[in-house]
Write an enzyme that holds these catalytic residues in place. Structure first.
Site, PDB file in Angstrom:
ATOM      1  N   ASP A   1      33.826  83.874  63.271  1.00 26.28           N
ATOM      2  CA  ASP A   1      33.948  84.420  64.620  1.00 26.28           C
ATOM      3  C   ASP A   1      32.560  84.486  65.260  1.00 26.28           C
ATOM      4  OD1 ASP A   1      34.309  85.952  66.914  1.00 26.28           O
ATOM      5  OD2 ASP A   1      35.733  87.315  65.969  1.00 26.28           O
TER       6      ASP A   1
ATOM      7  N   HIS B   1      37.373  83.214  66.344  1.00 25.43           N
ATOM      8  CA  HIS B   1      37.839  84.435  67.005  1.00 25.43           C
ATOM      9  C   HIS B   1      39.307  84.350  67.411  1.00 25.43           C
ATOM     10  CE1 HIS B   1      37.229  88.102  69.387  1.00 25.43           C
ATOM     11  NE2 HIS B   1      37.846  87.518  70.398  1.00 25.43           N
TER      12      HIS B   1
ATOM     13  N   CYS C   1      41.079  90.905  69.998  1.00 23.35           N
ATOM     14  CA  CYS C   1      39.878  91.130  70.797  1.00 23.35           C
ATOM     15  C   CYS C   1      39.896  92.549  71.384  1.00 23.35           C
ATOM     16  CB  CYS C   1      39.762  90.047  71.869  1.00 23.35           C
ATOM     17  SG  CYS C   1      38.120  89.952  72.618  1.00 23.35           S
TER      18      CYS C   1
END
Length: 400
Positions: free
Chosen positions: A301, A333, A240
């Site tokens: 995602d 994700h 991330c």
């Protein structure tokens, strides 16, 4: 005439104590042939929340069930899934909404109770149908791993060192913007032979600066200077927002990073905009990358799907040989260590107001992606950080 005593059903779970990325062998025996039974897993998180999963099985002709051989015909998962009772864990009925399983104290294990139940039932019916039970401990930190708090030059983090004197190859472990200090991936990496340094960059009581864009550069220098770490064998793992920091650090001319692993790739322009608004130094040129890059992508995602084509950028720069991509259909994700329960959506933060995040992914393919990705990460790090090590960093045998 004295009748033959019928043995009670037996359930075995091995190993009874192991790391969370270790596969578990679950078998049951001494039951009637072709008989319906349920295997159930239950555990409590550190916050006291109940997590559970179950599979419906039919015994074989010899009255046994082997999760490595037999197929679940109902329950939390279907098919032959030896670790389904772990990756399919979900909050039990009545638990809080938006839960995500994240280990906070890596010095204590997750304790999972495995039950063998009569018939095809649910965990709610466990009390009246339990035939046998076994317990397994799931650890994020192997015996002998050292956990060291680091508060140095504005960096707040935890360093994990593998057993032994070193010197060790190392990875910098960078997470997203959920805040705090996340240690469980680092402790697991150290359990597999890599020194690992996880740092916080927001919402931690010891931080003097929030979102310090230079924190990863400073952390690399801390690793280089540590006497038990091989300073020329350092890589970075990012997820991330950590991906932005990973790529930024790896493309700076004055930071010598040997290998990078990035996954759950965010839309990099979003992070650049946030950093610009924060008046931070957002400079990053992917074409300056000078080390191998393992790029891991979940195709479902729903949080920050990747849109930049890093492969094309590196190809144009004549650096396509540095790039390896693993793309997983059905994965979301949060591609975490193997057998971590999948959370398609969870609470991201509570303050200043409660916010849910949609991570994406579908349970079975996401679980398969996590298992494969972790193996590939360890292989990538082993190949690039440990093999053919120079005299200053002798080869460190992987902790099995």
């Amino acid at each position: 005439m004295i009748g033959t005593q019928v043995p009670a059903p037996v359930l075995t779970v091995t190993p009874a104590r192991g790391l969370v990325d270790d596969p578990i062998c679950i078998k049951a025996g001494f039951m009637p042939p072709n008989h319906p039974v349920t295997l159930c897993a239950q555990m409590r998180s550190e916050n006291g929340d109940l997590w559970e999963a179950f599979g419906h099985y039919n015994t074989s002709a010899d009255g046994t069930v082997n999760l490595a051989r037999d197929h679940s015909v109902g329950g939390s998962y279907l098919g032959c899934e030896p670790m389904g009772l772990f990756w399919a864990l979900q909050p039990g009925p009545g638990e809080r909404d938006g839960l995500r399983l994240r280990k906070k104290n890596v010095k204590i294990p997750l304790i999972v109770d495995i039950s063998l139940l009569e018939g095809h039932v649910t965990p709610r019916e466990r009390e009246n149908s339990e035939l046998a039970v076994a317990t397994t401990e799931r650890w994020y930190m192997a015996p002998g791993v050292q956990r060291i708090d680091i508060r140095q030059n504005g960096v707040v983090g935890t360093l994990f060192l593998p057993p032994g004197p070193g010197r060790f190859p190392a990875v910098l472990d960078l997470w997203g913007m959920g805040g705090g200090l996340v240690e469980y991936r680092s402790s697991l990496a150290a359990s597999r032979g890599f020194a690992s340094f996880s740092i916080a960059y927001m919402e931690h009581k010891d931080l003097t600066v929030q979102l310090d864009i230079d924190s990863s550069d400073k952390a690399i220098n801390i690793l280089r200077e540590h006497p038990q770490i091989c300073g020329d064998r350092i890589g970075i793992i990012g997820l991330c927002y950590g991906v932005y920091l990973t790529l930024r650090t790896a493309t700076l001319s004055d930071v010598n990073v040997r290998r990078t692993v990035v996954y759950s790739i965010p839309y990099l322009k979003v992070w650049k905009l946030l950093l610009e608004l924060a008046k931070s130094n957002m400079y990053m040129n992917i074409e300056n990358l000078a080390c191998p890059l393992l790029y891991i992508l979940g195709e479902d995602d729903q949080n920050f799907p990747s849109t930049e084509n890093i492969e094309d950028i590196l190809k144009t720069a004549g650096k396509s040989h540095l790039y390896t991509c693993l793309s997983y259909p059905g994965a979301g994700h949060l591609i975490e260590p193997p057998y971590t329960p999948h959370s398609r959506m969870s609470v991201w933060r509570i303050k200043p107001e409660k916010m849910l995040a949609l991570w994406g992914g579908h349970t079975a393919p996401h679980a398969a992606a996590q298992e494969d990705a972790w193996k590939e990460i360890l292989k990538f790090l082993d190949k690039n950080l440990r093999r053919h090590s120079p005299p200053s960093c002798p080869y460190v045998k992987k902790v099995e």
